[in-house]
Design an enzyme around this catalytic site. Structure first.
Site, PDB file in Angstrom:
ATOM      1  N   ARG A 101     -15.295  34.546 -47.489  1.00 30.55           N
ATOM      2  CA  ARG A 101     -15.476  35.589 -48.631  1.00 30.55           C
ATOM      3  C   ARG A 101     -16.154  36.647 -48.180  1.00 30.55           C
ATOM      4  NH1 ARG A 101     -21.024  33.154 -51.145  1.00 30.55           N
ATOM      5  NH2 ARG A 101     -21.953  32.799 -49.131  1.00 30.55           N
ATOM      6  N   CYS A 115     -11.711  44.946 -46.970  1.00 32.20           N
ATOM      7  CA  CYS A 115     -11.824  46.304 -46.676  1.00 32.20           C
ATOM      8  C   CYS A 115     -12.358  46.995 -48.102  1.00 32.20           C
ATOM      9  CB  CYS A 115     -10.534  46.840 -46.216  1.00 32.20           C
ATOM     10  SG  CYS A 115     -10.595  48.658 -45.997  1.00 32.20           S
ATOM     11  N   ASN A 175     -20.708  40.161 -55.230  1.00 35.07           N
ATOM     12  CA  ASN A 175     -21.684  39.249 -54.810  1.00 35.07           C
ATOM     13  C   ASN A 175     -21.943  39.531 -53.404  1.00 35.07           C
ATOM     14  OD1 ASN A 175     -22.950  36.674 -55.496  1.00 35.07           O
ATOM     15  ND2 ASN A 175     -22.181  35.852 -53.643  1.00 35.07           N
ATOM     16  N   GLU A 176     -23.312  39.581 -53.313  1.00 31.18           N
ATOM     17  CA  GLU A 176     -23.863  39.739 -51.948  1.00 31.18           C
ATOM     18  C   GLU A 176     -23.164  40.639 -50.912  1.00 31.18           C
ATOM     19  OE1 GLU A 176     -24.652  35.771 -50.499  1.00 31.18           O
ATOM     20  OE2 GLU A 176     -26.430  35.673 -51.817  1.00 31.18           O
ATOM     21  N   CYS A 226     -15.996  47.035 -42.113  1.00 27.47           N
ATOM     22  CA  CYS A 226     -14.640  47.011 -41.853  1.00 27.47           C
ATOM     23  C   CYS A 226     -14.540  47.959 -40.645  1.00 27.47           C
ATOM     24  CB  CYS A 226     -13.816  47.086 -43.109  1.00 27.47           C
ATOM     25  SG  CYS A 226     -12.068  46.941 -42.713  1.00 27.47           S
ATOM     26  N   CYS A 279     -11.180  48.931 -39.831  1.00 28.76           N
ATOM     27  CA  CYS A 279      -9.566  49.216 -40.261  1.00 28.76           C
ATOM     28  C   CYS A 279      -9.283  50.848 -40.003  1.00 28.76           C
ATOM     29  CB  CYS A 279      -9.150  48.648 -41.316  1.00 28.76           C
ATOM     30  SG  CYS A 279      -9.280  49.730 -42.861  1.00 28.76           S
ATOM     31  N   CYS A 307     -10.747  52.787 -42.857  1.00 28.16           N
ATOM     32  CA  CYS A 307     -12.425  52.723 -42.859  1.00 28.16           C
ATOM     33  C   CYS A 307     -12.801  53.901 -41.768  1.00 28.16           C
ATOM     34  CB  CYS A 307     -12.884  51.584 -42.649  1.00 28.16           C
ATOM     35  SG  CYS A 307     -12.835  50.622 -43.994  1.00 28.16           S
ATOM     36  N   GLU A 345     -30.439  34.718 -57.601  1.00 31.56           N
ATOM     37  CA  GLU A 345     -30.435  33.261 -57.125  1.00 31.56           C
ATOM     38  C   GLU A 345     -31.576  32.711 -56.568  1.00 31.56           C
ATOM     39  OE1 GLU A 345     -27.199  33.149 -54.250  1.00 31.56           O
ATOM     40  OE2 GLU A 345     -25.793  34.378 -55.670  1.00 31.56           O
ATOM     41  N   GLU A 382     -20.143  24.609 -49.775  1.00 28.78           N
ATOM     42  CA  GLU A 382     -21.419  24.833 -50.225  1.00 28.78           C
ATOM     43  C   GLU A 382     -21.927  23.506 -51.357  1.00 28.78           C
ATOM     44  OE1 GLU A 382     -21.746  28.798 -52.356  1.00 28.78           O
ATOM     45  OE2 GLU A 382     -22.266  29.537 -50.464  1.00 28.78           O
ATOM     46  N   HIS A 402     -25.493  22.477 -51.352  1.00 25.59           N
ATOM     47  CA  HIS A 402     -26.391  23.336 -51.979  1.00 25.59           C
ATOM     48  C   HIS A 402     -27.084  22.601 -53.169  1.00 25.59           C
ATOM     49  CE1 HIS A 402     -28.595  26.820 -53.251  1.00 25.59           C
ATOM     50  NE2 HIS A 402     -28.249  27.501 -52.084  1.00 25.59           N
TER      51      HIS A 402
END
Ligand SMILES: [Zn+2]
Ligand SMILES: [Zn+2]
Ligand SMILES: [Zn+2]
Lengths: 680, 680, 680
Positions: free
Chosen positions: B111, B115, B149-150, B155, B157, B160, B314, B362, B365
């Protein structure tokens, strides 16, 4: 099952490296005789000498070796050559070269790195194996096939990936079931087509723990599948010749069981288990007795794979060349180490290698015949001494290691899953070290132990120890329950019954059968930092606790010991549950060795599991193993220390080496071995 | 700015993993109520459940969750799903997969690795975000967007790289200026065409420090650019819903600020800062108070990004699963840790996660509702206790953390440049640890501190501390000079003002404004070996010095302390410069903590910066933070130790948890928290 | 052979980085004068300034630098620019970029990473070199060519692989001989076609030790071949200009000789050896004297390459920027370090660099003229002091380091083979450290030592020490035998004569000539674990032994010392063999330093090898080297400690710095240097 007519003594021999020097081969065979060798393993890695160009075979030299061996009554173990391929094969068919987890295909080189799936490789192996079987399958002195060499590793090529997808389809049938098993909704990882499935690769996904586990299972299955394909032409020609492949394990510094392949599965496909044993005797970080304990466990592990005697296919006459420190065996060590393996059920002492290679990567691995000194070496004398002893023990190869009443459960899926679990503390999981810790009391007290798989029958055992059984299928929990209900004694530990066979967490209190068995529910597992300690109060004293503490709520169990510290001080740390006619003990935390000593001491007394031996020893450095047949018992008494010591015979026994009857106090020299037999 | 009507209590919830088990979801919502949760974050990583095939949307389950939440008056924070893509997306459009610094494109998996430039990915994200905005943008209980998320990583490529070149053209206009900035004549590295510019790649160039720095800046800017693109459709539908993304930082073992993205820039694009806080409470290498200090600094850092209250998006109810040791929170720790963040300005206590996943990476967790034990766990009780407390504090979410008079300068460009400088000693640069060291006195004495960027206004502060400001633009030197001239008090240190914003060395004596400010010129920086020590003689005693010693020549400054050893013994080590109505202190060397204690003690006395609190504490393990509104002050008194202790109220105060007036000595249990309010 | 008219003082100068700031260059030349510099090295890495586009040359700036240098009577050393290529070159001809052992071609970037085989690169280098030669080859102040810069590394591209195959064909002629040399039958690795040969690559074969060794030899040969191609156009224009390239070695923490290229071969292609010396003076893990010993050995090594004086091409005025800790030289250290090299035979003290670059990876490497402080620095003063001293020593550059009577054998093939041997213990092989250990006594007692190659004549030496000569050709064993028979004294050690030049093990007792020489046969080598110790009883006491113990059987040798422990206690550990008119000593084990001290003390007394010096020292921290011509002797007396000390002159000597005659006790300041001369 392989039934040798004598203890095998010999090893890997590569005359294919000396074909241009026949006098070397002459001297070698003379030396074999001097060293009391009775077996040569031929053909390991010899493919390019057997088939120098595609379809062009050259068996003359191998014919001659069979003849030479026969002439001096030596057995031949014949290897299939698949462990390393000739250059022409890789050049013409690049698909036989393995692809790494990074997706890059190997160039030619090294060994043990072919693709296990490649139809071309399988066909080429089939052809050469068939030729070997046809030519040598009925040779009188052929006693065994040594299939390939030290299988291991994995291939990530497209062919292997396709085979993996087939394997998964066969297992899960539907993508829904696969997605559920891998908990695919997590991070949007659900498969919508089988073609999307890929092995865990460096640039891809290495965080789907269910996939990782299935990949490991597949690698074992595909390796076995390749092995079976290798064996088919051999058995087709002469099914009477037993088949083996040399397993691995026990290497420094942890003396760990081999990790990459599930030998408990693999062993069901060989006729006799054989393995390559390379402890680093004389190292500077543990005593000889400590290493002997771990090596005994490795031998018990190998014997337990088929619950039969096994073979040492390789060990070193003195030093290897790939340990961080390649230390020569001290005088006496080679006899000690060789007899240790025989004591645990080995019917052979075989070497890598009989004649050292002059060049390339293993030229410094010690051998019976060395570059330096030839056969005029201390090592050659050590080998000869073992040969003499084995010759004197002739007949005793019919004995089996005595049946154990104590079993320790060991499971590959559990080891892989526990190590891959993103949980606890990676540095302190130590599944194998935990098995070693539980094994200690029994080894030190000469009580036989068998390592059982989750598929084994537990009923032969009075005591079953099942440590850190993190991944456990419900069926095994039921097996444990039944075992205890029917009078068995079970010891379990912290971190057990956490996930099912798909690596999915059990919900709520976990498996009902496990709760019933131990009479408790685990509410939390507390993972301690490496320097943190708790304690357990039990048996009127306190023992140290580290790493893991399960917090438990008792249902039917009673408390034997309680935690000494922290917020769960006073809660149960050691429990006993009566169930049916048996009992189940739960060690909720990782204790020190002293506790295990006390705990098992009480249990052994209670269950009358003590070794019944006519020999008293005065130090834990001495260990005694028993082999027996219907008519006699043989005691192997080995001193795992350079310090001499004594043992006392409580009945007169027969010295197996010279046939004399002896009684009373006997001296064991440093690293000394005494072997006694007694009629039943 | 986000103005919650209560403290938020809740967290990430993934019913998308349990859609086939509705009873689980029923139980979950019941448990939410029991735990006094008022907020759920939905949709994180749920893309494949929302859009199982391209253009085929399924919002039914999410509709239901909004309804369920509404039914029990729970807020929803809705995530955009871009943090992980479905397999179909990567399969059809491989360009969305990130390319590594080695030039290799990822396969599908993991995850947070898309790009950021790919037009396809941006379009696909726009489509799903727009759908979400249209369907839920006016839901009554939608209180915030949780974008992706976070964010993190880079990247390499072609897309980029092209974007990077555009970014450089916009910045430098001409190749001449680029070549000058990168000192291109060195090693013949001058660009002659824009197309030659490449990111610092493994097989390419990683030694052009100016390029490395620009690449880091670009990665931040491109990430923000992607974030802005994500936000556009959300704001277009309902601009009233505030937008955030969860930042990171403070992880063990260093409790370091997040390294890869310049959050000081990024924060200007979110409506409210939120972050994920995972200290390893209970570790074995530092005291709880020590970790509390570092965690307080992290919270102050997050609050300082926008100089406003912020959210904990979190944290873990007990342990995480990715620390080297995953240790459970001891009783009381969860309340302590949660209230610490509220004390520093957090308006929420949110969890990853509300219900543990059953499988994948996870699954271990910890969560409010666990696999083992469900909601019948110690952890669930801890969460409930926090819920009760936050409920009792209702209303106090309108208070802001009290304004600080002390500022510490922190700068991302400086951190990156200092760490990348091929100079000094890599192991001892320790920029963040140096900030922690300077923060210590103030935290231990309950004096509020703000972390300021180089773009912040310094005038609100009585004292500004600017440690190890290696990369400093002339404009900031001027800002410091003006600040001091106008009455400010400044503390600077060794290794400051060495390079300009392009990573080019200042020539000669360096920036004139910095010399004027501190009244000295640095002639050398002496880098000590780790075991070497110098000393500084000051305040009538000697303190230890290590790692770095600037040798200085004074212009207008006066010497407060001198070196005790080596060839520069007797030369100035601590100086004070009067400039206008302010003063600038230069700490020319890295001293021990005792010196900083003495130094700041004197300074705080002199500047009357002491905390004015109606509460006296007797140990440094207790820390007090103040939140206030125009009408009241709230004191958070927290014991960062398992040992109980006392505090004494010097005026009667209102216990915020029960409304009682209390006076005199009060007991603080181990890890205990007391909250008092007082009208202004 | 290069005969300078003065000691060279100067270094790398890159005005090409400052062409847009002529005033900087003006100041620089003024500063050169102030610092007593007489030489600039121009053009290193300046290719893109010399040829900004293919075939477009710009020499104006370089012309001007020659003029400026001439104007103040400075020499020019002109570099060829091949160490880093312009972007246009790599862009148009990607084949010039090196390919790594993993088969991946580099992108543009860094330096020192071109393909040495590429015809394009060779042609482009030839063109620029020819231009430089034509334009500057007859400049009056051109004194030397500095070819490329710090050659090193290897390329695995197809062109290089083809060249390797050609090299092997030339060496082995037939595949049979190649297969025999690589012991190809092992693991079925025999070549059946030359095209199958490949360098040892990551995805390929790195376990064929003979191949590994040949690859290293080829890399040296191909580098030299490239060097020769670089030199050809230079010599074609003006063969009178000497040619060098800067060698490397002596870096922390081991002060190890450069590993990757066989400098003993390479040195035969340069006119004068020059090297870059970067010891980390002032480190915290060894004394200054300890590091001085190692650095002296490095200097002796460099002088020994051609058995002539040599040049320091680079050293740092204070600190480098690439040590783990970049520590400034303490006052006095720079003079000490500079004169140490002159004392050992260096005819120059040259710096990297004269003017610090403002940006990029080496901007913090110290320079004569710094970014911070320009020429108003302590470092500039240190450089000036060295300039003054060298000026006062003018004339003494005609002296050569005194001829040694003691030689230590050092061999690259042996080093590579020993390290690559899968044998012994990798962590304790330590060939170079062993040479350092044997060198110690002589350095501490001011006795000159030469390092000889296996191709060198041994007859000039009274004592030859040949430690750990693992790979030894029979011809060298014969050379040793002849040397001893004719009256030479030889010291050999454990782990010698094990493999031949093809890395094939010697059979049986090994080389007859070696047995004859030492009068013994080695039967085993015992490798100890790091914490294990043995002892040797000799000279009426016991010394410690570690790591390696050869077990030997004497033929004609007599025992001097025996082992103190283990199973070979009492067997010979130190032996002496009389052969012809000489003697050969065999140190069968790795002893402690005390033993070597005693052993060499006795030998030096016996052979009357003591330094005959008119100077008495009172501490081992002081070392004395002698340079001499036919008419005079010059004594360099250096205090490698911060503590002052005294020396006593036993005859009146001439202080070379001021011409005064001095006698009796003389004070040496901390890091002080005294230089005396005396007519012969
Ligand atoms: Zn494959
Ligand atoms: Zn990209
Ligand atoms: Zn090449």
């Amino acid at each position: 099952m392989f039934k040798p007519t004598q203890f095998l003594h010999g090893g890997d021999y590569n005359p294919d490296q000396w074909l241009d020097q026949p006098s070397v081969i002459d001297q070698d065979f003379k030396a074999f005789e001097n060293a009391h060798l009775n077996t040569v393993t031929l053909g390991v890695f010899a493919w390019d000498r057997l088939e120098p160009a595609e379809g062009q075979y050259n068996f003359d030299w191998l014919d001659e070796m069979f003849d030479r061996a026969a002439a001096q009554k030596m057995n031949v173990i014949l290897a299939t050559p698949s462990g390393a391929r000739p250059r022409w094969l890789a050049e013409k068919y690049p698909e036989v070269l393995r692809v790494g987890a990074n997706g890059l295909r190997n160039r030619f080189g090294e060994r043990h790195n072919h693709c296990y799936t490649s139809p071309v490789y399988r066909e080429k192996v089939r052809q050469i194996n068939q030729k070997l079987a046809e030519r040598y399958g009925y040779r009188k002195n052929l006693i065994m096939w040594h299939v390939s060499n030290e299988y291991g590793g994995a291939c990530y090529c497209d062919l292997c990936q396709a085979a993996f997808r087939q394997w998964l389809r066969a297992k899960y049938q539907t993508l829904d079931r696969l997605n559920h098993a891998y908990w695919g909704a997590f991070w949007s990882h659900e498969y919508t087509d089988w073609s999307q499935v890929e092995a865990p690769m460096t640039q891809g996904d290495q965080n789907v723990t269910g996939l990782n586990l299935d990949w490991r299972r597949f690698v074992t299955d595909q390796t076995i599948n390749f092995f079976d394909a290798e064996v088919a032409p051999l058995r087709a020609v002469n099914p009477a010749i037993p088949v083996t492949t040399n397993f691995m394990g026990g290497n420094p510094p942890e003396s760990h069981v081999f990790y990459d392949l599930d030998y408990q599965k693999f062993a069901q496909h060989v006729d006799v288990v054989s393995w390559d044993s390379y402890p680093n005797w004389g190292n500077d970080y543990e005593s000889t007795a400590e290493l002997a304990l771990k090596t005994s466990l490795m031998n018990d592990t190998m014997r337990s794979l088929k619950h039969q005697n096994y073979l040492i296919m390789e060990n070193t006459p003195s030093m290897v060349n790939w340990h961080p420190v390649n230390h020569a065996k001290r005088p006496g060590m080679h006899v000690m180490a060789s007899l240790q393996e025989v004591a645990h059920g080995a019917d052979s002492v075989m070497y890598f290698q009989l004649h050292q290679s002059r060049g390339a990567s293993e030229m410094f691995h010690s051998a019976v015949i060395s570059n330096r000194g030839g056969s005029h070496t201390r090592t050659f004398q050590d080998v000869t001494r073992v040969g003499q002893i084995l010759q004197r023990l002739k007949g005793l190869q019919t004995t089996q290691h005595q049946a154990a009443k104590v079993a320790i459960v060991f499971d590959y899926d559990n080891m892989w899953a526990l190590d891959d679990a993103r949980a606890y503390a990676n540095a302190t999981k130590c599944y194998w070290a935990t098995i070693q810790a539980h094994y200690r009391y029994f080894w030190e007290h000469d009580i036989a132990v068998e390592l059982v798989s989750v598929h084994d029958d537990l009923t032969p055992y009075t005591l079953v120890i099942d440590p850190m059984h993190f991944l456990m299928a419900p069926a095994f929990a039921t097996k444990l329950k039944t075992y205890v209900q029917n009078g068995g004694h079970l010891v379990g530990t912290y971190v057990s019954g956490v996930v099912d066979q798909n690596f999915l967490a059990y919900q709520g209190a976990g498996m009902a059968d496990l709760i019933t068995t131990y009479g408790l529910k685990v509410t939390e597992t507390d993972t301690l930092y490496p320097s943190q300690r708790n304690a357990v109060n039990v048996f009127n004293r306190q023992y140290q606790v580290q790493d893991y503490c399960d917090l438990v709520t008792l249902t039917t169990a009673k408390t034997l010991g309680t935690y000494g510290k922290d917020f769960y001080a006073g809660t149960p740390a050691v429990t006993e549950n009566e169930l049916g006619t048996g009992r189940a003990y739960y060690l909720a935390c990782r204790t020190d060795a002293d506790f295990l000593q006390s705990f098992y001491h009480r249990l052994v007394q209670k269950l009358q599991l003590q070794a019944k031996l006519p020999i008293k020893k005065s130090t834990k450095n001495v260990a005694i193993q028993v082999r027996e047949s219907t008519t006699q018992r043989v005691y192997f008494v080995i001193n795992y220390s350079h310090e001499p010591t004594q043992v006392t015979l409580t009945t007169p026994l027969n010295n197996a080496l010279d046939g004399q009857t002896v009684r009373g106090m006997q001296t064991l020299s440093g690293y000394g071995v005494l072997i006694y037999s007694e009629a039943k």
